[in-house]
Design a protein around this motif. Structure first.
Motif, PDB file in Angstrom:
ATOM      1  N   SER A  38       0.756  -1.293  -0.057  1.00 16.85           N
ATOM      2  CA  SER A  38       0.035   0.088   0.078  1.00 16.85           C
ATOM      3  C   SER A  38       0.819   1.278   0.104  1.00 16.85           C
ATOM      4  O   SER A  38       0.444   2.339  -0.143  1.00 16.85           O
ATOM      5  CB  SER A  38      -0.926  -0.031   1.273  1.00 16.85           C
TER       6      SER A  38
ATOM      7  N   SER B  12      -1.442  -0.399  -5.926  1.00 17.88           N
ATOM      8  CA  SER B  12      -2.297  -1.040  -4.877  1.00 17.88           C
ATOM      9  C   SER B  12      -3.698  -0.594  -4.739  1.00 17.88           C
ATOM     10  O   SER B  12      -4.296  -1.443  -4.209  1.00 17.88           O
ATOM     11  CB  SER B  12      -1.484  -0.918  -3.513  1.00 17.88           C
ATOM     12  N   THR B  13      -4.102   0.144  -5.671  1.00 18.33           N
ATOM     13  CA  THR B  13      -5.654   0.524  -5.721  1.00 18.33           C
ATOM     14  C   THR B  13      -6.196  -0.213  -6.791  1.00 18.33           C
ATOM     15  O   THR B  13      -7.504   0.138  -7.053  1.00 18.33           O
ATOM     16  CB  THR B  13      -5.680   2.109  -6.280  1.00 18.33           C
TER      17      THR B  13
ATOM     18  N   THR C 194      -4.165  -5.800  -1.435  1.00 13.71           N
ATOM     19  CA  THR C 194      -3.451  -4.665  -1.202  1.00 13.71           C
ATOM     20  C   THR C 194      -2.967  -4.747   0.403  1.00 13.71           C
ATOM     21  O   THR C 194      -3.919  -5.122   1.120  1.00 13.71           O
ATOM     22  CB  THR C 194      -4.212  -3.494  -1.244  1.00 13.71           C
TER      23      THR C 194
ATOM     24  N   GLY D 212      -6.730   3.472   3.323  1.00 12.63           N
ATOM     25  CA  GLY D 212      -7.680   3.514   2.214  1.00 12.63           C
ATOM     26  C   GLY D 212      -8.536   4.582   2.064  1.00 12.63           C
ATOM     27  O   GLY D 212      -8.112   5.782   2.070  1.00 12.63           O
TER      28      GLY D 212
ATOM     29  N   LYS E  70      -9.669  -1.067   0.849  1.00 11.59           N
ATOM     30  CA  LYS E  70      -8.283  -1.124   0.815  1.00 11.59           C
ATOM     31  C   LYS E  70      -7.835  -0.247   1.990  1.00 11.59           C
ATOM     32  O   LYS E  70      -8.299   0.614   2.240  1.00 11.59           O
ATOM     33  CB  LYS E  70      -7.792  -0.289  -0.488  1.00 11.59           C
ATOM     34  N   PRO E  71      -6.650  -0.842   2.380  1.00 12.16           N
ATOM     35  CA  PRO E  71      -6.118  -2.086   2.187  1.00 12.16           C
ATOM     36  C   PRO E  71      -6.912  -3.268   2.567  1.00 12.16           C
ATOM     37  O   PRO E  71      -7.779  -3.131   3.254  1.00 12.16           O
ATOM     38  CB  PRO E  71      -4.592  -2.256   3.020  1.00 12.16           C
ATOM     39  N   ASP E  72      -6.406  -4.501   1.863  1.00  4.35           N
ATOM     40  CA  ASP E  72      -7.418  -5.727   2.415  1.00  4.35           C
ATOM     41  C   ASP E  72      -7.110  -6.119   3.537  1.00  4.35           C
ATOM     42  O   ASP E  72      -7.890  -6.771   4.407  1.00  4.35           O
ATOM     43  CB  ASP E  72      -6.997  -6.861   1.153  1.00  4.35           C
TER      44      ASP E  72
ATOM     45  N   GLY F 284      -7.675  -2.583   6.989  1.00  4.04           N
ATOM     46  CA  GLY F 284      -8.597  -3.405   6.297  1.00  4.04           C
ATOM     47  C   GLY F 284      -9.350  -4.299   7.090  1.00  4.04           C
ATOM     48  O   GLY F 284     -10.040  -3.937   8.120  1.00  4.04           O
TER      49      GLY F 284
END
Length: 601
Positions: free
Chosen positions: A290, A467-468, A474, A492, A509-511, A589
């Motif tokens: 990220s 990363s988006t 992500t 995010g 995002k992020p995951d 995330g």
């Protein structure tokens, strides 16, 4: 002449003389000053072979994308070529670097679920290269675990047989002459070691997550003055990687530990869309860091007053008001203050907004001089405030983009070396606004003075591109010692209520996050050192993805465990982070990666 097929930055670059472009951090990226050619990314349909008759080099990738090398005199041809749908210039990529396995719920001794070690899965590291001599990347018999090493700088591919012949000499200098690929920074070596290192001289305590996986390494090319790889080289590397995995008939977990800050950050650029397309080819998972822009002061976002479609002032009225600018006028405007540090040779600023919204933008210099930016006139404009030349480009929506960009490039005026330092102020006055949302971005913190930052930055939406991209995993960073979010980690979404109202989870995002502070990793000289950054959080997740694919695909428990399914399993198995009470959120995330919890019972 500007083309709607071209991205805004490319149009501005083509409208700007070469000598002026050379002052900019971004405008000359992709231009070969010796050959007088542009390297560009295109989305196309049909065939582009007709372009070769005009001296254009066509390099087809996958999924309708290509990289073209175009003589400067032939750039207009792209506009009238029906098969070309959209054109972007390359961007520079920046590596995201500033006791992890146990924190990731993985036992290095191989005691987890039938000794999952990544065997049978390909781990691909696209980075700065690898110290292939390092014991971490060898089998017990001393031979290499690297199946292929493509060095873009050298323009050569080395297979395991060539690497083994070099290792068999027992002499590092002689081996280097046989396989001359090196990792000059050590970044790629550390990333590969965290994802898949065997432990080497440190034993299993220093082993990576997928310690018996096979390795596919791409050293990104940097044969140019600014020494940064480009997005075009990343796209070549991804094409090579997925094609090689298909050829080898192996599932592949791909690690990308870099990014940049240019773009709308909503998945609409050609690079982001390309990654989404790549993720659907073969049995693959792409993990992307990220970035480290969370605390760099390079982003600010918010909302101006919403006037509705008939409210607000006209540009003419604002011109009259600004003609006698004082505190009474500026009190009704949204202020965004930017500090430019000493000795900056150039700074660019992106302002992104909804195309439905109309703002007047007043730019005020550190000494109080100001100008009213004509935001209703599309294309390039040039201004000067004191010793700073300002190139401005008013963008328009694109085939893949509904928002609008207003791009500012601050350059030294003729005869000067630096832009004016001090506090620059952007004043935003709504003319006709529906949402009122805006976001500003600066270049990566890697290439700007540490003093150059927004006065009141917004840490949200500081994810770096790519990363988006929607279909990648992500990965942000947390500190495993304190079990807390690392403030440098890219965050995010900006507007929490927007996410809560969405039925799709693709915008989260992020995951998840992984250890990214003081991580022990192999260095390029064969030892170990501590590294920090989302660059080094990402390979924990890449290795975790390889373990899941080993369990599912290689061991036959789930032949479809790749792509979005791996992301879903990792999200579900993520563990809580101290201080975070709601999930998912913009910082971590769904939580911290946890391999054990992510495997089905």
């Amino acid at each position: 002449m500007d083309s709607q097929k071209n991205e805004n930055l490319l149009n501005l670059a083509l409208d700007t003389p070469e000598l002026e472009r050379e002052k900019s951090l971004e405008l000359n990226v992709g231009f070969d000053t010796i050959e007088k050619t542009w390297e560009v990314i295109v989305k196309y349909h049909g065939s582009l072979q007709e372009l070769t008759r005009r001296g254009i080099i066509v390099e087809e990738l996958i999924a309708g994308y290509a990289i073209l090398t175009v003589p400067e005199s032939e750039m207009d041809i792209l506009t009238v070529t029906e098969q070309i749908e959209y054109v972007e210039k390359p961007k520079r990529l920046f590596f995201s670097d500033l006791a992890g396995n146990s924190a990731s719920c993985y036992a290095p001794g191989g005691q987890l679920f039938g000794a999952l070690t990544g065997r049978g899965v390909l781990v691909a590291v696209i980075d700065s290269g690898i110290s292939y001599w390092n014991q971490d990347f060898r089998k017990a018999d001393g031979t290499t675990r690297i199946l292929y090493l493509w060095d873009q700088v050298l323009g050569r591919e080395f297979d395991s047989e060539q690497i083994n012949e070099a290792l068999a000499t027992g002499d590092r200098q002689q081996a280097q002459r046989m396989v001359p690929s090196i990792d000059t920074t050590g970044h790629g070596t550390a990333v590969a070691g965290i994802a898949a290192g065997g432990g080497g001289t440190g034993g299993t305590a220093y082993a990576g997550t997928a310690r018996e996986s096979d390795l596919l390494i791409v050293r990104l090319g940097t044969p140019r003055a600014e020494s940064f790889p480009r997005t075009t080289e990343l796209m070549r590397a991804l094409t090579y990687t997925v094609n090689k995995a298909i050829e080898l008939q192996m599932p592949v977990a791909i690690n990308l530990s870099f990014g940049n800050t240019y773009g709308a950050h909503n998945g609409t650029s050609l690079l982001e869309r390309f990654l989404d397309n790549v993720s659907e080819i073969g049995r693959s998972v792409i993990c992307v860091g990220s970035g480290n822009e969370g605390a760099s002061g390079g982003h600010v976002g918010g909302s101006v007053a919403v006037t509705g479609r008939t409210g607000g002032q006209s540009t003419n009225e604002l011109t009259r008001l600004v003609g006698a600018i004082d505190s009474n006028v500026t009190a009704n405007m949204t202020r965004v203050e930017l500090v430019i540090g000493d000795y900056e040779t150039g700074v660019n600023i992106q302002l992104w907004k909804e195309y439905t919204d109309r703002y007047a933008v007043v730019l005020v210099s550190p000494t109080g001089n100001y100008l009213l930016v004509d935001t209703d006139r599309p294309g390039k404009q040039t201004y000067q405030l004191e010793q700073t030349e300002i190139l401005l480009y008013n963008g328009e929506p694109a085939p893949y983009l509904t928002s609008q960009e207003i791009y500012f490039d601050f350059l030294p005026a003729a005869g000067g070396r630096y832009v004016n330092s001090g506090v620059w102020t952007f004043l935003l006055e709504p003319i006709e606004t529906v949402t009122g949302n805006y976001t500003f971005y600066l270049p990566s913190g890697t290439v700007r003075n540490v003093q150059t930052r927004f006065v009141r930055p917004t840490p949200d939406v500081t994810l770096t591109i790519p990363s988006t991209a929607s279909k990648v995993i992500t990965v942000g960073a947390y500190d495993p010692v304190y079990e807390s979010y690392a403030d440098f980690s890219g965050r995010g979404y900006l507007y929490q209520e927007q996410v809560n109202s969405r039925t799709s989870d693709s915008f989260i995002k992020p995951d998840l996050v992984a250890p990214g502070v003081a991580v022990t990793a192999p260095d390029r000289d064969g030892g170990y050192s501590q590294v920090t950054g989302t660059s080094f959080a990402t390979p924990f997740v890449t290795g975790a993805a390889a373990l899941l694919m080993q369990w599912g695909i290689v061991m036959g428990n789930d032949p479809y465990l790749y792509g979005e399914k791996v992301k879903a399993y990792l999200r579900r198995g993520a563990k809580p982070i101290r201080g975070e009470t709601e999930y998912p959120n913009a910082r971590v995330g769904y939580g911290a990666v946890c391999v054990e919890n992510s495997l089905p019972e």
